[in-house]
Design an enzyme around this catalytic site. Structure first.
Site, PDB file in Angstrom:
ATOM      1  N   LYS A 260       0.833  -1.210   0.000  1.00  0.00           N
ATOM      2  CA  LYS A 260       0.000   0.000   0.000  1.00  0.00           C
ATOM      3  C   LYS A 260       0.863   1.254   0.000  1.00  0.00           C
ATOM      4  O   LYS A 260       0.617   2.203  -0.768  1.00  0.00           O
ATOM      5  CB  LYS A 260      -0.926  -0.002   1.216  1.00  0.00           C
ATOM      6  CG  LYS A 260      -1.824   1.230   1.298  1.00  0.00           C
ATOM      7  CD  LYS A 260      -2.227   1.561   2.726  1.00  0.00           C
ATOM      8  CE  LYS A 260      -1.082   2.209   3.481  1.00  0.00           C
ATOM      9  NZ  LYS A 260      -1.478   2.735   4.809  1.00  0.00           N
ATOM     10  N   CYS A 330     -19.003   4.952   6.187  1.00  0.00           N
ATOM     11  CA  CYS A 330     -18.891   3.487   6.252  1.00  0.00           C
ATOM     12  C   CYS A 330     -17.855   3.116   7.304  1.00  0.00           C
ATOM     13  O   CYS A 330     -16.778   2.580   7.005  1.00  0.00           O
ATOM     14  CB  CYS A 330     -18.527   2.920   4.883  1.00  0.00           C
ATOM     15  SG  CYS A 330     -18.850   1.145   4.716  1.00  0.00           S
ATOM     16  N   CYS A 337     -25.416   3.745   7.875  1.00  0.00           N
ATOM     17  CA  CYS A 337     -26.116   3.348   6.649  1.00  0.00           C
ATOM     18  C   CYS A 337     -27.305   4.265   6.371  1.00  0.00           C
ATOM     19  O   CYS A 337     -27.702   4.439   5.210  1.00  0.00           O
ATOM     20  CB  CYS A 337     -26.593   1.900   6.758  1.00  0.00           C
ATOM     21  SG  CYS A 337     -25.261   0.691   6.906  1.00  0.00           S
ATOM     22  N   CYS A 340     -26.241   6.963   4.081  1.00  0.00           N
ATOM     23  CA  CYS A 340     -25.529   6.533   2.885  1.00  0.00           C
ATOM     24  C   CYS A 340     -26.480   6.460   1.694  1.00  0.00           C
ATOM     25  O   CYS A 340     -27.575   5.893   1.788  1.00  0.00           O
ATOM     26  CB  CYS A 340     -24.879   5.173   3.124  1.00  0.00           C
ATOM     27  SG  CYS A 340     -23.924   4.572   1.721  1.00  0.00           S
ATOM     28  N   CYS A 346     -26.414  -1.484  -1.328  1.00  0.00           N
ATOM     29  CA  CYS A 346     -25.335  -2.131  -0.592  1.00  0.00           C
ATOM     30  C   CYS A 346     -25.816  -3.467  -0.034  1.00  0.00           C
ATOM     31  O   CYS A 346     -26.775  -3.503   0.759  1.00  0.00           O
ATOM     32  CB  CYS A 346     -24.838  -1.234   0.535  1.00  0.00           C
ATOM     33  SG  CYS A 346     -23.518  -1.982   1.531  1.00  0.00           S
TER      34      CYS A 346
END
Length: 352
Positions: A260, A330, A337, A340, A346
């Site tokens: 990463k 998230c 949620c 969102c 989702c």
């Protein structure tokens, strides 16, 4: 002796113990008798023989015989076989080749059974998650204000823009090494103290470990990071003239640098998108949205799964988008949620 009463019979005589047999193997001499009544005596056969042909057969090797067929046994011809062979040329008989199987590929007809139409070229079907374009568009909308911690305190904001390019790249790499298992706010504070102290390869190598630990504390695993930063700085001075490598393979070979960090360093320090940088936020969100064919257990598995289908032009922005989305909505625990835009799309929000 030749028997009477057998019209146009064939007399077969085995010639043995002659030099000709040694050269040709088992040889058969065939006399084809001709006569009105089809009967003749041996003397008449000598006088009336009109055709004399020598037919050679390929000798059959007896078990234990040598490669030249010294011990061979002649096999009598079947009835009518000598006449058939006598009509052929005197060339040795050739062994019949074994028939080879021919593989034929057939072009399948279309669903309507029309074979005359030109078939369309085959197209490779690449798997992609359902509704991912709409999900990504919704994430962009939720991230439009760019007010997440990563937007203000990420690695691309921690280096000194007035420093020489080589020093800037070194500072980017150090900030990425400090960011592992650490919040952006803590990483930014440690980077600020290091820059005031003097964040160059030479200055870090002159700093003792205890002082370096004091400067970067309280980043996660700060004792290990002190050792990694000192070792990496020494390698950069010896092998790269104080600069950082320009490839992922060389970056991950440095102590304390993972995939990463390498991909982010390539993008931030060198301006090259070499792959998707997957941290804990990207790993979590990709699995919640089912952006992988199956659940992955490690960030590197998630990176490989995303790079299989996600268009390359999106690799550069996906990390910042998902990291900020994971910091604000998230969340690892108790995701928001209800706030969102992907709540209906989702699978995790719908409990699937």
């Amino acid at each position: 002796m030749l028997r009477r009463g057998q019209p146009q019979s064939l007399l077969r005589v085995v010639v043995t113990n002659t030099p000709l047999e040694k050269r040709l193997g088992a040889c058969w001499v065939t006399w084809q008798a001709a006569g009105a009544a089809g009967m003749c005596s041996p003397q008449e056969a000598d006088m009336k023989a009109v055709d004399l042909r020598m037919v050679t057969r390929r000798p059959r090797c007896v078990q234990g015989a040598g490669p030249r067929g010294d011990k061979e046994e002649a096999t009598p011809l079947r009835k009518g076989e000598a006449a058939a062979e006598g009509s052929q040329s005197h060339r040795p008989m050739k062994r019949q080749r074994k028939a080879q199987r021919l593989c034929v590929a057939y072009e399948a007809a279309d669903g309507n059974g029309e074979e005359g139409k030109e078939a369309d070229p085959l197209q490779a079907q690449c798997w992609e998650p359902q509704d991912w374009r709409q999900q990504l568009a919704n994430i962009r909308t939720m991230r439009s204000r760019r007010d997440a911690p990563v937007d203000q305190l990420g690695a691309e904001h921690c280096y000194d823009p007035s420093a020489p390019p080589k020093v800037q790249r070194y500072q980017v790499l150090v900030s990425l090494m400090l960011s592992s298992q650490t919040k952006d706010q803590v990483t930014a504070g440690a980077m600020q103290r290091l820059r005031v102290w003097g964040l160059t390869v030479d200055s870090i190598l002159r700093t003792d470990d205890s002082m370096l630990g004091t400067l970067i504390h309280p980043v996660g695993f700060w004792r290990s990071k002190v050792k990694f930063i000192k070792q990496t700085s020494a390698i950069l001075q010896q092998r790269y003239g104080g600069d950082i490598p320009s490839s992922v393979a060389e970056l991950v070979a440095l102590p304390g640098v993972g995939p990463k960090m390498a991909h982010l360093a390539m993008a931030t320090a060198w301006g090259t998108v070499s792959g998707i940088a997957v941290d804990t936020h990207v790993h979590r969100i990709a699995n919640r949205l089912r952006w992988t064919k199956k659940q992955t257990k490690a960030p590197e598995q998630t990176r490989a799964a995303l790079e299989e289908w996600l268009p390359r032009e999106l690799w550069g922005e996906i990390n910042t988008l998902l990291v900020g989305f994971g910091q604000q909505i998230c969340l690892p625990l108790h995701p928001r949620c209800q706030n969102c835009l992907n709540q209906v799309l989702c699978p995790a929000a719908r409990g699937l």
